[in-house]
Design a protein around this motif. Structure first.
Motif, PDB file in Angstrom:
ATOM      1  N   TYR A  36     -21.920  19.775   4.869  1.00  0.00           N
ATOM      2  CA  TYR A  36     -21.691  21.144   4.442  1.00  0.00           C
ATOM      3  C   TYR A  36     -21.608  21.217   2.927  1.00  0.00           C
ATOM      4  O   TYR A  36     -20.675  20.728   2.309  1.00  0.00           O
ATOM      5  CB  TYR A  36     -20.406  21.709   5.060  1.00  0.00           C
ATOM      6  CG  TYR A  36     -20.202  23.156   4.713  1.00  0.00           C
ATOM      7  CD1 TYR A  36     -20.968  24.126   5.338  1.00  0.00           C
ATOM      8  CD2 TYR A  36     -19.288  23.537   3.758  1.00  0.00           C
ATOM      9  CE1 TYR A  36     -20.804  25.455   5.025  1.00  0.00           C
ATOM     10  CE2 TYR A  36     -19.108  24.862   3.431  1.00  0.00           C
ATOM     11  CZ  TYR A  36     -19.877  25.821   4.071  1.00  0.00           C
ATOM     12  OH  TYR A  36     -19.718  27.150   3.752  1.00  0.00           O
ATOM     13  N   GLY A  38     -22.550  24.328   1.510  1.00  0.00           N
ATOM     14  CA  GLY A  38     -22.632  25.762   1.275  1.00  0.00           C
ATOM     15  C   GLY A  38     -23.273  26.456   2.461  1.00  0.00           C
ATOM     16  O   GLY A  38     -24.016  25.860   3.231  1.00  0.00           O
ATOM     17  N   ILE A  39     -22.982  27.709   2.593  1.00  0.00           N
ATOM     18  CA  ILE A  39     -23.454  28.487   3.733  1.00  0.00           C
ATOM     19  C   ILE A  39     -24.974  28.620   3.742  1.00  0.00           C
ATOM     20  O   ILE A  39     -25.594  28.621   4.798  1.00  0.00           O
ATOM     21  CB  ILE A  39     -22.755  29.866   3.789  1.00  0.00           C
ATOM     22  CG1 ILE A  39     -22.994  30.547   5.128  1.00  0.00           C
ATOM     23  CG2 ILE A  39     -23.223  30.755   2.656  1.00  0.00           C
ATOM     24  CD1 ILE A  39     -22.233  29.940   6.258  1.00  0.00           C
ATOM     25  N   VAL A  40     -25.587  28.683   2.574  1.00  0.00           N
ATOM     26  CA  VAL A  40     -27.041  28.823   2.504  1.00  0.00           C
ATOM     27  C   VAL A  40     -27.724  27.560   3.031  1.00  0.00           C
ATOM     28  O   VAL A  40     -28.658  27.645   3.830  1.00  0.00           O
ATOM     29  CB  VAL A  40     -27.501  29.142   1.063  1.00  0.00           C
ATOM     30  CG1 VAL A  40     -29.014  29.106   0.946  1.00  0.00           C
ATOM     31  CG2 VAL A  40     -26.956  30.502   0.623  1.00  0.00           C
ATOM     32  N   ASP A  41     -27.240  26.397   2.619  1.00  0.00           N
ATOM     33  CA  ASP A  41     -27.822  25.142   3.107  1.00  0.00           C
ATOM     34  C   ASP A  41     -27.629  24.993   4.612  1.00  0.00           C
ATOM     35  O   ASP A  41     -28.528  24.540   5.321  1.00  0.00           O
ATOM     36  CB  ASP A  41     -27.199  23.942   2.393  1.00  0.00           C
ATOM     37  CG  ASP A  41     -27.592  23.870   0.927  1.00  0.00           C
ATOM     38  OD1 ASP A  41     -28.650  24.435   0.572  1.00  0.00           O
ATOM     39  OD2 ASP A  41     -26.842  23.254   0.149  1.00  0.00           O
ATOM     40  N   PHE A  43     -27.305  27.439   6.794  1.00  0.00           N
ATOM     41  CA  PHE A  43     -28.209  28.406   7.417  1.00  0.00           C
ATOM     42  C   PHE A  43     -29.641  27.883   7.425  1.00  0.00           C
ATOM     43  O   PHE A  43     -30.333  27.982   8.431  1.00  0.00           O
ATOM     44  CB  PHE A  43     -28.121  29.759   6.704  1.00  0.00           C
ATOM     45  CG  PHE A  43     -29.033  30.794   7.273  1.00  0.00           C
ATOM     46  CD1 PHE A  43     -28.724  31.423   8.468  1.00  0.00           C
ATOM     47  CD2 PHE A  43     -30.212  31.130   6.614  1.00  0.00           C
ATOM     48  CE1 PHE A  43     -29.571  32.380   9.002  1.00  0.00           C
ATOM     49  CE2 PHE A  43     -31.064  32.082   7.147  1.00  0.00           C
ATOM     50  CZ  PHE A  43     -30.750  32.715   8.343  1.00  0.00           C
ATOM     51  N   GLN A  44     -30.094  27.330   6.301  1.00  0.00           N
ATOM     52  CA  GLN A  44     -31.465  26.802   6.222  1.00  0.00           C
ATOM     53  C   GLN A  44     -31.682  25.643   7.191  1.00  0.00           C
ATOM     54  O   GLN A  44     -32.735  25.536   7.809  1.00  0.00           O
ATOM     55  CB  GLN A  44     -31.782  26.361   4.796  1.00  0.00           C
ATOM     56  CG  GLN A  44     -31.960  27.515   3.849  1.00  0.00           C
ATOM     57  CD  GLN A  44     -32.166  27.062   2.405  1.00  0.00           C
ATOM     58  OE1 GLN A  44     -31.846  25.925   2.043  1.00  0.00           O
ATOM     59  NE2 GLN A  44     -32.686  27.957   1.583  1.00  0.00           N
TER      60      GLN A  44
END
Length: 127
Positions: A36, A38-41, A43-44
């Motif tokens: 983890y 970040g939320i973007v990573d 999500f991707q």
């Protein structure tokens, strides 16, 4: 009718195992979870997995397996039908062997013991 139910259980189990195999193949393409950061990573990572052809196949297999399983449960005892799902272990261990996964003697013996138990469960079906 009994043959129909056995075919239903077998089809559901095979499709469920195939769904697992396709899910594993999808994740091999995506790669290991990066942790983890970040939320973007995050999500991707899940988006790459979800949009793969293998994952689409896995969902299709699971959905079909689910539908067949509902038919089985509508006419059979859960205490008889559910243990038979363990037959999927045989399919998975064959895949694991062919995919080059580590197969310890303990793992193979454990699955063999489960299969031995399934012999008795399958024989216990109501007439």
């Amino acid at each position: 009718m009994k043959l129909f139910i056995y075919l239903g259980v077998f089809s559901s189990v095979v499709l469920g195992a195939l769904g697992q195999i396709l899910m594993k193949e999808a994740m091999k393409l995506v790669g290991a979870f990066p942790g983890y950061s970040g939320i973007v990573d995050l999500f991707q990572f899940f988006l790459r997995a979800a949009l793969s052809l293998q994952m689409f196949g896995a969902v299709l297999c699971y959905g079909t397996s689910f539908g067949i399983w509902l038919i089985v449960l509508s006419v059979e005892d859960l205490s008889w039908a559910r243990p038979l799902v363990a037959f999927g272990y045989v399919i998975i261990i064959i895949y694991g062997y062919l995919a080059g996964e580590h197969m310890s003697a303990e793992r193979v013996l454990g699955i063999a013991l489960i299969m031995f138990g399934l012999f008795f469960v399958a024989r216990s079906a109501a007439p």
